[in-house]
Every structure is written in structure tokens, then in C-alpha cells.
Write an enzyme that holds these catalytic residues in place. Structure first.
Site, PDB file in Angstrom:
ATOM      1  N   CYS B  20       0.863  -1.181   0.000  1.00  0.00           N
ATOM      2  CA  CYS B  20       0.000   0.000   0.000  1.00  0.00           C
ATOM      3  C   CYS B  20       0.904   1.237   0.000  1.00  0.00           C
ATOM      4  O   CYS B  20       0.960   1.982   0.962  1.00  0.00           O
ATOM      5  CB  CYS B  20      -0.877  -0.034   1.247  1.00  0.00           C
ATOM      6  SG  CYS B  20      -2.081   1.274   1.336  1.00  0.00           S
ATOM      7  N   GLY B  47       4.373  29.125  12.509  1.00  0.00           N
ATOM      8  CA  GLY B  47       4.723  28.893  13.903  1.00  0.00           C
ATOM      9  C   GLY B  47       3.668  28.127  14.672  1.00  0.00           C
ATOM     10  O   GLY B  47       3.916  27.660  15.765  1.00  0.00           O
ATOM     11  N   ASP B  90      -1.554  17.781  15.670  1.00  0.00           N
ATOM     12  CA  ASP B  90      -1.454  19.238  15.556  1.00  0.00           C
ATOM     13  C   ASP B  90      -2.404  19.947  16.530  1.00  0.00           C
ATOM     14  O   ASP B  90      -2.124  21.066  16.965  1.00  0.00           O
ATOM     15  CB  ASP B  90      -1.761  19.690  14.118  1.00  0.00           C
ATOM     16  CG  ASP B  90      -0.598  19.403  13.176  1.00  0.00           C
ATOM     17  OD1 ASP B  90       0.568  19.444  13.617  1.00  0.00           O
ATOM     18  OD2 ASP B  90      -0.855  19.139  11.994  1.00  0.00           O
ATOM     19  N   GLY B 142     -15.984  13.841   4.743  1.00  0.00           N
ATOM     20  CA  GLY B 142     -14.688  13.636   4.115  1.00  0.00           C
ATOM     21  C   GLY B 142     -14.851  13.611   2.614  1.00  0.00           C
ATOM     22  O   GLY B 142     -15.908  13.948   2.079  1.00  0.00           O
TER      23      GLY B 142
END
Lengths: 355, 355
Positions: B20, B47, B90, B142
Site C-alpha cells: 500500500c 509557527g 497538531d 470527508g
């Protein structure tokens, strides 16, 4: 015809024959196999345009949508505008008029030269940004990769209180159906490519001139780049009961998704199909089965498809014409039924003038 | 070594040589043309790992991030987990522990057979979903396209009040730097590929056994699939002053982004580099300049890099070890300076045992 200077062909590199979304059937099978979606109260998932999710903050939901796809038009700046308009349209279909943030998703073609990449990417990003500014939002964040095919898309998010979105589930018997952009964008984009493909061009030259192909293509381009934001604002003003936007599954595909989501036992009957002029004839002549008249020809950044109270629909169409300078049409009715959308056997084709 | 049964394509109806992955050669060529060793670009919010935007609702911001990339590991289920962990990271780097929604972004490889597509996509989606469930969130929405290369990623959004995120800008002189995952994931993933490439394998076989390559690869895989969520929760408990996560730009690249974002005149000095065992030797022997010891080797879904008050750092590391069953390290100091991050000339390499 709107004033527009054609994109300079020397900056080509965004060939438009890449579009290939995953067939809906296959996608739905995959999603179903996951028991996809969320079980939180008030959340909605697949089949609809945006997800609406309650947050940890009382009365505040997040309405969110994403879309990305391959270029359709040769002009990278307009391609950027179309991509942004297309993503935002899923918010607008829910009556959400304010987008709190846009993320940009880019796949830059590895098959381009460095020069081509730089120029086209700059233009795509400018178009995307300008459409966002027009929508009263801005791009903060995103992701860029190199990819064999060019990809452009985004993520639109809005943090909403309950009165800011319209759940697409309250269509009533007697409502009328309104459409705010013409159909036929996919045919127009393809016909434009065929100008450079003699074997295909031969099939359609009996029904359309080269000049009209270009006009149809530009009409499609301008239409796809136009925001559905005014349409969304007017949904509140005129009490829309439910709406969706017309994109990859065609008008009937999206109408079916919408009708299946209605609380009452209703069906939709579509009595007219507004189509960019001559595209119905081109679709027939080209010998490729786009299923335009069957309602399944894919659109990109298509119009809003709205269930409106009958006494409001004409006023809605009148006001959107004033704001957007383009017509909307009453195209059908909401009738009692078993959650089916159909096109009437005697459907009327409305030839929509080139913009 | 964690208990893990290697991905066997034949168990899922795939041929034994199913991978994959993006063809490595092709990808490397692209990376060279970009002029650096990474195919990703950071988010536009300089930043910051996530964008933080005020909404129209008082005291409520939206914190949002997106990432998508090409597969790194052979196991599609783990690839899905890694993608989700990488996107969520994140948010975690901003101290945001609750994700209100995840969107999934997929490009399914058009070069696979229909059978390969279905099976691998199902597994990727399951891995992605399971990581989201572990994170207390779920996937709602999505986009999926067919694409020459496999793409997997997502969009994580959190609607936050002011106390729910930690702006990464308050590092103080005297703080210490903590890292929560080992470095070397890129080397481990590459070394594992070299098992099937004799000309590359010859270069490293003097410094590592095949068995240890597999252990390092699995360690990298488990590490990338691990959520940084506990790390984010503890940032609040122990009063973190600033943080980022280590991904495509390498530890020093991200440290530099972070130090430039600090309000006070500080610099970071990194005194030790925790690296998956033997990866420093492999990096040296393989003759490819990953810049691991220089701090620029790309990581995927790497650890949190946190500025903590010195009296809290040991407790932070102790508690995260209890929760995650994996070590975190004090790797450096915040000193007075002009917003530079450097690796000490006498940096100590910490060999991190295989998981």
C-alpha cells in the site's frame, strides 16, 4: 457573454480530462461497511452536504464540509475560484451563510515543469483566495503535496448557533422545487476539450458551432465560479424547508439523497431541466452516455436545489436574479409519496442563454 | 516488542507482494526536485501547528488542522491509525485535547485492482476510525477520489473556549525541553524497504541485522500510531509554556519554528536526541543524507516538543510514562537568546529500545 479574457494557452498544463471521482455506489458500500458516522444526538452524516455536530459548548454546533477534485477548466485562476465556490456550496446548501475558516488542499502536479507548477499554483491560489474573500471568509491553513495529478479543494467550517443552519428535512407536500444554476457543466467542459479531438468533434459539429462551444464552456466556468451565498441568505428570508446542491451525482442523484432525508412522506417530481443552451443536443450527438436528461450528469459547483413554500418561490427567484444577475427556476413540486425523486416523462428542457 | 501480528496481505485476499505504498523511486525523484527531504509543507499559520480563529460567538474559537500524505507502512490498518494520529497531533501540540470532528481525506490508488482497492481502503478506514474513537472523536464527512497514488489524511477541528488551548509563545528562560516520542521513524521505514533492495541493504547490513530492522520498523509504526493526547492533557496539568510536534521538518526544523514564535527573547538548546535503537548507525551507513543528527530528518506523527517549567518536567515525564507506557525525555533547555534553536555540539544520542 461576460467580459473575460481567455486563459493564455501557453500556460497550459492543467489539462481538464482528469476528473474521476469514486462512484457513489462503491463509496457508500465502503462507508456502510464501517458503520460510518457518529451516534451523538443531532449529528448527520453521509448523503448530506455538510456534517452538523454539536460541540461541548451549549447551543453551538460545527458545520463542516470538504471537497477536492481534479481541474476542469484551463484557466487556473478560475479553477481556484470554482474549487472554493464548490466547497462553500455545501455550507450554503444548509443555509449557512458565514464560513469561519477555509483550509486549502492542493496537490501540485509532479508532471509539470517547475515553471508550470509555480505559475499555475500561484493562479489557483489567487482564485481560491478571491472566492473566499467574496464569501467573507479567508484561508487559514491547508496542506500541499506533489501528486501525479493536480488536485484542488478545501475544507469549509462554520461554528453556528441553531438558527444559522437549516436542517434539510422539512419539505412539505405542496412545496415547489427551485434550482439556482443551469445544468450541463460537465458536457460543456467536455465539448470544449473535443475542439482539440477531431474524432469526437466530428460527432457534435452538426449540432453546435465552435463559437457556441466556447460560449457554453465559459458559461459553465462562470456558473461554477459563482457562489451560492445569496441563494443561502434567501433560503432564510423565504423560509426554505430543505435544500441540497447539485454536484457529482447529478440533479436526480442529489434530489434522491434529499428526499430520503425528509421527515414527512414526500416525493419530488422534476418537471423542467434548465440546461446550458445546446448542451442537451450535444449530449445526444456525442454518443457518450452522460445521462443528462436522466438527471445523472455530474455537475461541479452546481446550483442550490431548494424546497420552498409555493407562495415564496417566485419571490425567491426574483430576488436572487436581482442579486446574482442570473436566473433561478421553479423546476418541480413536492408531492405526497414514498421518498422518491423522479423526472416527469414530459419534462421540459429550458435552454439557458450563454452568460 | 508489543504483540503484533505482521500484516499479511494474503489474509485479506490480496497477493503476497501487495504494497500500500507510493513507488519509492518515483517519490524520491520528486523530493529531490523540491530541494529538501520532505514532501509536506507546513500549515499557513506560521509557527502554529493549528490555526486558531475567533468565531462569531463570544469567547469561542475554532482550532483546526489538516494533513494528508502518502502511505509509509505496509499495513493499511496501521496506516489509517498513523494518519489520524498525525492529524490529531497538531491539535494536541496546541494543548487541545478534545476534537469535535474529524473529516477523512482519501485518494484511492487507481493503479490497484478493484479488489485491492476495496480491501485496503476498508482497512485504512478502520484504522483511521479506531484512532479517532481512541481520541474520543469520530469521523463525520470527508472526500474520496481515485488518484494514481494512495493518499490518506484528515481534518481535525475543535471548537474551543480560551482555556482549552495553549498558545505556543510563552517559553521562559530556565524552562526545559521535553520530547515524547523517539526520532528516526523515516530511517526505520526506509531501512525496512531496503530489506527488498539488495544494493541498499548491502550498505547497512554491517551495522544492523534483518531482525533488528523489522523491530525498528515496527517500533516506528507503533510510535507513529500512538496518540499525543495524554501528552496534551498533561501540558495543562504541568503548565506547559509552549509546544509543537515533530513532523516533516525534523526536530530542529520544528524547534526553530517554535522558538521564533516566542514572546520572550529565548533560544533552545538541544542536548540529547532520543533515537530508535541503531537508527543513527543506519543513517550513517546508508550513505543517504537524512540529516538525522543535524535534526532535520523528517518524522511522521512524531512526539510533542514541549517547553516546561524545570520543576514540572520530571513529573510530566513520569506521568506520561505511566499513561502511555512509553518514555518521554528531557532533551534540552530554554536559554536567553535571539530566537534560535540549536543542537549542542556534544549532543548525546539516547538509543531508544524497540517497543
Amino acid at each position: 457573454m461576460e467580459s473575460y479574457k481567455s486563459f493564455d494557452p501557453t500556460e497550459h498544463g492543467l489539462s481538464s480530462n482528469f476528473r474521476c471521482k469514486v462512484p457513489q455506489e462503491e463509496l457508500l458500500k465502503l462507508l456502510e461497511s464501517l458503520g460510518h458516522g457518529d451516534h451523538r444526538e443531532g449529528s448527520i452524516g453521509i448523503g448530506l452536504d455538510s456534517c452538523v455536530l454539536p460541540t461541548r459548548h451549549d447551543g453551538i454546533s460545527i458545520v463542516q464540509t470538504t471537497d477536492f477534485f481534479y481541474p476542469l477548466v484551463n484557466d487556473p485562476y478560475y479553477q481556484g475560484k470554482i474549487a472554493a465556490a464548490n466547497v462553500l456550496s455545501d455550507l450554503y446548501a444548509m443555509g449557512v451563510t458565514e464560513c469561519d475558516n477555509m483550509l486549502m488542499l492542493l496537490g501540485i502536479s509532479s508532471q509539470m515543469t517547475l515553471q508550470e507548477r509555480r505559475i499555475s499554483t500561484k493562479l489557483v491560489m489567487e482564485g481560491f483566495r478571491d472566492a473566499c474573500l467574496q464569501a467573507g471568509t479567508s484561508v487559514n491553513g491547508g496542506q500541499t503535496v506533489l501528486n501525479p495529478w493536480y488536485i484542488i479543494g478545501g475544507v469549509a467550517s462554520s461554528v453556528c448557533s441553531r438558527d444559522e443552519y437549516i436542517m434539510p428535512e422539512n419539505a412539505k407536500v405542496g412545496d415547489v422545487l427551485v434550482l439556482t444554476k443551469p445544468l450541463g457543466t460537465q458536457i460543456a467542459v467536455n465539448a470544449h476539450q473535443w475542439l482539440e479531438e477531431p474524432s469526437q468533434w466530428e460527432k457534435i459539429e452538426q449540432v453546435i458551432s465552435k463559437e457556441d462551444v466556447i460560449k457554453a464552456y465559459l458559461t459553465a466556468m462562470f456558473s461554477m465560479a459563482r457562489l451560492n451565498r445569496n441563494g443561502a441568505k434567501l433560503m432564510h428570508k423565504y423560509g426554505a424547508h430543505a435544500a441540497t446542491d447539485v454536484t457529482g451525482f447529478g440533479i436526480l442523484g442529489h434530489a434522491n439523497n434529499l428526499v430520503q432525508n425528509q421527515k414527512e412522506s414526500v416525493s419530488f417530481i422534476i418537471k423542467s431541466l434548465p440546461i446550458i443552451a445546446k448542451m442537451a443536443e450535444v449530449a445526444k450527438a456525442c454518443k457518450i452516455n452522460f445521462k443528462l436528461l436522466e438527471g445523472f450528469s455530474a455537475e461541479t459547483s452546481g446550483g442550490l436545489f431548494i424546497c420552498l413554500p409555493p407562495e415564496q418561490a417566485a419571490k425567491y427567484c426574483e430576488e436572487i436574479q436581482q442579486l446574482d444577475k442570473h436566473q433561478a427556476w421553479i423546476i418541480g413540486e413536492v408531492i405526497a409519496g414514498n421518498h422518491k425523486a423522479t423526472i416527469s416523462p414530459d419534462v421540459q428542457i429550458i435552454e439557458v442563454d450563454y452568460y
